[in-house]
Design an enzyme around this catalytic site. Structure first.
Site, mmCIF file in Angstrom:
data_model
loop_
_atom_site.group_PDB
_atom_site.id
_atom_site.type_symbol
_atom_site.label_atom_id
_atom_site.label_comp_id
_atom_site.label_asym_id
_atom_site.label_seq_id
_atom_site.Cartn_x
_atom_site.Cartn_y
_atom_site.Cartn_z
ATOM 1 N N ASP A 177 11.626 3.418 -19.722
ATOM 2 C CA ASP A 177 11.815 2.029 -19.974
ATOM 3 C C ASP A 177 11.054 1.610 -21.164
ATOM 4 O O ASP A 177 11.096 0.429 -21.405
ATOM 5 C CB ASP A 177 11.454 1.253 -18.780
ATOM 6 C CG ASP A 177 12.419 1.463 -17.478
ATOM 7 O OD1 ASP A 177 13.755 1.418 -17.614
ATOM 8 O OD2 ASP A 177 11.872 1.700 -16.256
ATOM 9 N N SER B 251 15.746 3.477 -5.594
ATOM 10 C CA SER B 251 17.267 3.023 -5.583
ATOM 11 C C SER B 251 17.967 4.291 -4.887
ATOM 12 O O SER B 251 18.841 4.271 -4.193
ATOM 13 C CB SER B 251 17.809 2.921 -6.963
ATOM 14 O OG SER B 251 17.486 3.993 -7.833
ATOM 15 N N ARG C 107 13.153 11.167 -21.291
ATOM 16 C CA ARG C 107 14.126 10.300 -21.643
ATOM 17 C C ARG C 107 13.373 9.367 -22.728
ATOM 18 O O ARG C 107 14.261 9.074 -23.628
ATOM 19 C CB ARG C 107 14.548 9.601 -20.539
ATOM 20 C CG ARG C 107 14.844 10.513 -19.442
ATOM 21 C CD ARG C 107 15.205 9.782 -18.087
ATOM 22 N NE ARG C 107 13.904 9.322 -17.421
ATOM 23 C CZ ARG C 107 13.774 8.532 -16.472
ATOM 24 N NH1 ARG C 107 14.795 8.067 -15.868
ATOM 25 N NH2 ARG C 107 12.585 8.237 -16.081
ATOM 26 N N HIS D 247 10.412 -0.621 -10.966
ATOM 27 C CA HIS D 247 11.814 0.400 -11.159
ATOM 28 C C HIS D 247 12.622 -0.092 -12.225
ATOM 29 O O HIS D 247 12.082 -0.099 -13.284
ATOM 30 C CB HIS D 247 12.287 0.325 -9.684
ATOM 31 C CG HIS D 247 13.373 1.444 -9.519
ATOM 32 N ND1 HIS D 247 13.218 2.793 -10.490
ATOM 33 C CD2 HIS D 247 14.165 1.770 -8.751
ATOM 34 C CE1 HIS D 247 14.134 3.638 -9.669
ATOM 35 N NE2 HIS D 247 14.882 2.862 -8.555
ATOM 36 N N HIS E 106 4.144 6.505 -14.096
ATOM 37 C CA HIS E 106 5.231 6.820 -13.118
ATOM 38 C C HIS E 106 4.856 7.280 -11.894
ATOM 39 O O HIS E 106 3.573 7.990 -11.793
ATOM 40 C CB HIS E 106 6.005 8.004 -14.020
ATOM 41 C CG HIS E 106 7.324 8.069 -13.478
ATOM 42 N ND1 HIS E 106 7.665 9.036 -12.245
ATOM 43 C CD2 HIS E 106 8.359 7.666 -13.813
ATOM 44 C CE1 HIS E 106 9.120 8.916 -12.179
ATOM 45 N NE2 HIS E 106 9.386 7.985 -12.986
#
Ligand code: HAX
Length: 424
Positions: free
Chosen positions: A364, A233, A318, A263, A309
């Site tokens: 995620d 992105s 995160r 993504h 990743h």
């Protein structure tokens, strides 16, 4: 408005001077050499972009303007946006002014709702978000000023206008999409007094009384804000913006990339997978059952969503932040419990698959389960929340790139014939 422009003007003078010296001194120094494997492998690891808003060392995770995410988890998205743009956390006075600036710009033009209402009822929420941003292109200050003759040195000022306008409006747009797409009733208009996170929660219209949900949303909006310059992105947004297509075009394009399952859509896929597992076993499965499911998924040719990743080689900080939040607030919720048990199982199993470079969870793997707990159950919406946060980094990167007078992005491609000749 003058304050952030003034502050940035000074910073940008410094940044430009520094870049000039670096270019003079290091003009021919080599950042990376490109192998055939990298050309065939999604350009992985090639150092070829300058991005100062954040960096992602493979063994540390997200560092925003020199500060590790771990040190920023108590901040607000407004503070983070200021940091991304300027390189400094705001003083109290700067924060007040900056927040006011965003509040002033939060109303969404009515035609956005008309367009969104005209879309097919089963449109993906990310398609609605990209459309909403694109349809506002006619509001672009950059496009207008460029048409009437804007000096290259000032591109960043007009881009900043767009960056503030879009970021100010995006919670209202995203919340409106939620209410329209999932039949939640009338769109709730922004409250001129509320901050960015509080107003988003207010306009979503769910769990508005829960301080814990607001705090989760604040954390969520901070944690997803930026992830250096080479992810799909970011690279898409910055490539489009480098053609001087304004931020409305660029961000809408970048969000289309974020919408992919490898993504930003991975958070939707991850929760979907977890809910299917829970349904199959009638509750949180045992570790042994989870191990079987992991292999069943891998053997069917699917990826384990939320794991792996392209850059990171450790557990995503995160993910750590979300796991700590869940452990503090609802450790025994069946969905969250499945997420934490998967964290014990999946890396051990993925390590057995030689080709997988990173067996650890990314952002995620946990984020959806937390939203789900607080009643945000429409998981096809999760990437929109991600995009609301990521708009901060993508917009800040565009401002900085125009400030640095970067040219149009135009790498060179080669043909298979070229590689054949090289190899032989
Ligand atoms: N499950 C199964 N296989 C995986 C895997 C996973 N979680 N992660 C990597 N692999 C596979 C790849 O598909 C690839 O297989 P092929 O060679 O057969 O194509 C191989 O292992 C090597 O991949 P890699 O070098 O380790 O990883 P990549 O840089 O190619 O891909 C991805 C990184 C994030 C796309 C990948 O790990 C993946 O698909 N993960 C699951 C989806 C996901 O969680 N995406 C979100 C990432 C974070 C993000 O950007 N959020 O927005």
């Amino acid at each position: 408005m003058t304050d952030i422009v003034e502050k940035l003007s000074k910073k940008i003078d410094e940044w430009r001077r520094e870049a000039k010296v670096l270019l003079e001194k290091g003009h021919d120094k080599i950042l990376s050499e490109v192998t055939v494997a990298q050309a065939y492998g999604g350009m992985r690891g090639i150092r070829t972009l300058i991005c100062d808003t954040s960096r992602v060392p493979q063994d540390e995770g997200l560092i925003i303007r020199g500060m590790h995410l771990n040190k920023l988890v108590d901040k607000t998205p407004e503070e983070i946006y200021f940091l991304l743009l300027t390189g400094d956390l705001p003083t109290d006075e700067e924060l007040n002014q900056f927040s006011l600036e965003l509040k002033k710009r939060k109303n969404v033009p009515n035609y956005v709702w008309d367009v969104l209402k005209a879309m097919p009822k089963d449109s993906h929420p990310m398609a609605m978000l990209g459309t909403a941003i694109l349809v506002m292109q006619k509001e672009s200050v950059f496009a207008e000023k460029y048409d009437s003759g804007l000096k290259k040195e000032d591109y960043w000022k007009a881009t900043l206008e767009d960056a503030l306008n879009i970021v100010a409006k995006i919670p209202a747009i995203a919340a409106g999409i939620y209410r329209l797409r999932f039949n939640k009733g009338e769109i709730i208009l922004p409250d001129p007094e509320m901050d960015w996170t509080g107003d988003y929660v207010h306009m979503l219209g769910i769990n508005t009384k829960s301080e814990d949900f607001k705090d989760l949303m604040r954390l969520y909006l901070v944690a997803h804000c930026d992830h250096e310059g080479g992810n799909v992105s970011a690279l898409t947004t910055q490539t489009i913006n480098s053609a001087l297509s304004d931020l409305y075009y660029s961000l809408s394009g970048g969000f289309n990339g974020l919408a992919g399952p490898l993504h930003g859509l991975a958070n939707q896929e991850s929760l979907k997978w977890i809910l299917e597992i829970i349904e199959k076993f009638g509750g949180t499965p045992t570790n042994e059952q989870l191990k079987d499911i992991v292999w069943e998924t891998l053997n069917s040719g699917k990826v384990i969503p939320g794991y792996g990743h392209a850059v990171l080689r450790v557990t995503d900080p995160r993910f750590d932040a979300f796991l700590s939040f869940g452990k503090k607030h609802f450790p025994n919720d069946p969905v969250f419990l499945t997420v934490s048990r998967l964290f014990d199982i999946v890396p051990v199993e993925l390590k057995k698959v030689e080709k997988i470079k990173n067996p650890w969870p990314n952002v995620d793997a946990a984020s959806g389960s937390l939203l789900y707990y607080y009643g945000l159950k429409e998981f096809s919406y999760y990437t929109v929340v991600f995009a609301v946060s990521r708009s901060l980094g993508l917009a800040a990167q565009a401002v900085v790139n125009r400030a640095m007078l970067f040219p149009i992005i135009r790498p060179k491609s080669v043909t298979t014939r070229f590689v054949k000749d090289l190899v032989s």
